[in-house]
Design an enzyme around this catalytic site. Sequence first.
Site, PDB file in Angstrom:
ATOM      1  N   LYS A  66       9.119   5.033 -13.641  1.00  0.00           N
ATOM      2  CA  LYS A  66       8.375   4.894 -12.388  1.00  0.00           C
ATOM      3  C   LYS A  66       9.293   4.427 -11.291  1.00  0.00           C
ATOM      4  O   LYS A  66      10.080   3.500 -11.492  1.00  0.00           O
ATOM      5  CB  LYS A  66       7.243   3.851 -12.572  1.00  0.00           C
ATOM      6  CG  LYS A  66       6.339   3.703 -11.353  1.00  0.00           C
ATOM      7  CD  LYS A  66       5.282   4.755 -11.325  1.00  0.00           C
ATOM      8  CE  LYS A  66       4.500   4.806 -10.022  1.00  0.00           C
ATOM      9  NZ  LYS A  66       5.186   5.582  -8.967  1.00  0.00           N
ATOM     10  N   LYS A  90      11.309  -4.711 -12.262  1.00  0.00           N
ATOM     11  CA  LYS A  90      10.165  -4.983 -11.366  1.00  0.00           C
ATOM     12  C   LYS A  90       8.834  -4.666 -12.037  1.00  0.00           C
ATOM     13  O   LYS A  90       7.892  -5.456 -11.978  1.00  0.00           O
ATOM     14  CB  LYS A  90      10.346  -4.110 -10.117  1.00  0.00           C
ATOM     15  CG  LYS A  90       9.357  -4.325  -9.017  1.00  0.00           C
ATOM     16  CD  LYS A  90       9.531  -3.279  -7.910  1.00  0.00           C
ATOM     17  CE  LYS A  90      10.958  -3.214  -7.371  1.00  0.00           C
ATOM     18  NZ  LYS A  90      11.074  -2.235  -6.253  1.00  0.00           N
ATOM     19  N   LYS A 102      14.217   6.161 -10.551  1.00  0.00           N
ATOM     20  CA  LYS A 102      14.375   6.258  -9.098  1.00  0.00           C
ATOM     21  C   LYS A 102      15.015   7.589  -8.787  1.00  0.00           C
ATOM     22  O   LYS A 102      15.716   8.158  -9.636  1.00  0.00           O
ATOM     23  CB  LYS A 102      15.285   5.143  -8.576  1.00  0.00           C
ATOM     24  CG  LYS A 102      15.210   4.916  -7.081  1.00  0.00           C
ATOM     25  CD  LYS A 102      14.048   4.000  -6.763  1.00  0.00           C
ATOM     26  CE  LYS A 102      14.010   3.588  -5.317  1.00  0.00           C
ATOM     27  NZ  LYS A 102      13.169   2.405  -5.141  1.00  0.00           N
ATOM     28  N   THR A 186       3.190  -2.947  -0.112  1.00  0.00           N
ATOM     29  CA  THR A 186       4.452  -3.666  -0.309  1.00  0.00           C
ATOM     30  C   THR A 186       4.473  -4.914   0.565  1.00  0.00           C
ATOM     31  O   THR A 186       4.789  -6.024   0.097  1.00  0.00           O
ATOM     32  CB  THR A 186       5.656  -2.761  -0.025  1.00  0.00           C
ATOM     33  OG1 THR A 186       5.496  -1.561  -0.779  1.00  0.00           O
ATOM     34  CG2 THR A 186       6.966  -3.424  -0.402  1.00  0.00           C
ATOM     35  N   ASN A 217       8.214   1.036   6.665  1.00  0.00           N
ATOM     36  CA  ASN A 217       6.846   0.742   6.223  1.00  0.00           C
ATOM     37  C   ASN A 217       6.683  -0.720   5.825  1.00  0.00           C
ATOM     38  O   ASN A 217       5.798  -1.422   6.323  1.00  0.00           O
ATOM     39  CB  ASN A 217       6.485   1.700   5.065  1.00  0.00           C
ATOM     40  CG  ASN A 217       5.152   1.344   4.443  1.00  0.00           C
ATOM     41  OD1 ASN A 217       4.192   1.031   5.154  1.00  0.00           O
ATOM     42  ND2 ASN A 217       5.079   1.368   3.132  1.00  0.00           N
ATOM     43  N   SER A 345       0.798   1.432  -6.768  1.00  0.00           N
ATOM     44  CA  SER A 345       1.017   2.763  -7.338  1.00  0.00           C
ATOM     45  C   SER A 345       0.349   2.857  -8.705  1.00  0.00           C
ATOM     46  O   SER A 345      -0.245   3.875  -9.053  1.00  0.00           O
ATOM     47  CB  SER A 345       2.519   3.043  -7.509  1.00  0.00           C
ATOM     48  OG  SER A 345       3.086   3.486  -6.300  1.00  0.00           O
TER      49      SER A 345
HETATM   50  N1  GLU Z   1       9.792   2.532  -3.708  1.00  0.00           N
HETATM   51  C1  GLU Z   1       8.984   1.403  -4.062  1.00  0.00           C
HETATM   52  C2  GLU Z   1       9.834   0.371  -4.787  1.00  0.00           C
HETATM   53  O1  GLU Z   1      11.023   0.315  -4.623  1.00  0.00           O
HETATM   54  C3  GLU Z   1       7.710   1.784  -4.809  1.00  0.00           C
HETATM   55  C4  GLU Z   1       7.895   2.523  -6.092  1.00  0.00           C
HETATM   56  C5  GLU Z   1       6.625   3.063  -6.721  1.00  0.00           C
HETATM   57  O2  GLU Z   1       5.551   2.856  -6.176  1.00  0.00           O
HETATM   58  O3  GLU Z   1       6.757   3.694  -7.758  1.00  0.00           O
HETATM   59  O4  GLU Z   1       9.334  -0.473  -5.482  1.00  0.00           O
END
Ligand code: GLU
Length: 409
Positions: A66, A90, A102, A186, A217, A345
């Site tokens: 994810k 995370k 990622k 976030t 954002n 998410s």
């Molecule tokens: N890009 C965001 C992060 O760095 C969200 C990632 C997601 O929702 O999967 O945590």
Amino acid sequence: MSAFQNAMRQLDLAATAMHLPAPNLERLRQPERIVDVHVPVAMDDGSQRIFHGFRVQYSNARGPYKGGLRFHPQVDLDEVKALSFWMAVKCAVVNVPFGGGKGGVTVNPKDLSIGELERLSRAFIRAIADVIGPDKDVPAPDVNTTPQIMDWMADEYAKIVGTPSPAVITGKTIPNGGSEGRGAATGHGAFRVFEAFRAAHGMDPETATVAVQGFGNAGQEIARLFHHHGYKVVAVSDSRTALHDENGLDIPALIQAKRSTGHLGQPHGSRTVTNEELLRLPCGVLVPSALENQITDANAEALSCRMVLEVANGPTAPEADALLAKRGIPVVPDVLVNAGGVATSYLEWEQNRINEHWTEAGVLTRLEALMDDASHAVMEAAKTYAVTYREAAFIVGLERIRKAQDDVA
Ligand code: GLU
């Protein structure tokens, strides 16, 4: 040091403090899979451009890979590897059933027309379609990628597999299966974490000013929330400029300007500073919300904030962490602070899978509970192990990853 070297240094520090067994540590020292693609895109002038992109699948010990997709000129494999590792930690810290991944494309999306951006987004999903899926790997927005881009990608994926499959991508627009609350999640989660830590550090609207680096954002939302709760936000910046006003900036007006013109402008009473000067301004809370490696051994001694709240991923290098710890400046780490994005998410993914649409209040209540649990777990671990908040957050996350690894080993 590169972002991935920094990430591995953080891993080693936490692994040592918690005595993570060597076989578990070894599995976390490199990604499980790297997908490296070159995709051709038709440009508006009739020419073709080839774009370089990546999807790194770091660990799926706790669930499907994810993490977001970044469109930025600085994207390279090293950066995506680091970001995917941080996602694994995370997701474990905030305790959602995902691993870490990622992706990114090396591009400045501001140079593309809408049509070019759509063709690039679709072409990139075609290139990685084999390795993603609701139970395999679930992308989402990141730097410069929007809900509209997520819609194009989910639509392209549906065409490839021949059936709508909204849970393959999170961060979509609401009409296309997005969750209420995801856009602000976030920032919302970050403020919630701040609230959990502020009492311990004597921060309140009377005494603490705020400086926010980055006005995407998450940066906009955290600045808005601090302002809304009565804090003076004395500085903000975007990739072009930084503004300082010791009497406090009008954040709603700056958000309005940024959304309508793409720029911050120059509000009356403010002065322009560099992004580097912003980091050194005297303030209560410094909130890096842009890119990696902003606070390093070159400027950590010069910081004059009382707390760092990491909304960006990887803004503080390990040497800077050590210097700040020595100076008694707490760093509330990215893998906790910005986990509200991926936590929401997860709630979107759940809604998609059971074909439901929850109210904003319902989503935020669950988000807040996840953030509070994570904040308390990190504060607890910091006490138990007598370590920094970053090491504590890593210990919480790595312990959960270790359990999942051992369950299947
Ligand atoms: N890009 C965001 C992060 O760095 C969200 C990632 C997601 O929702 O999967 O945590």
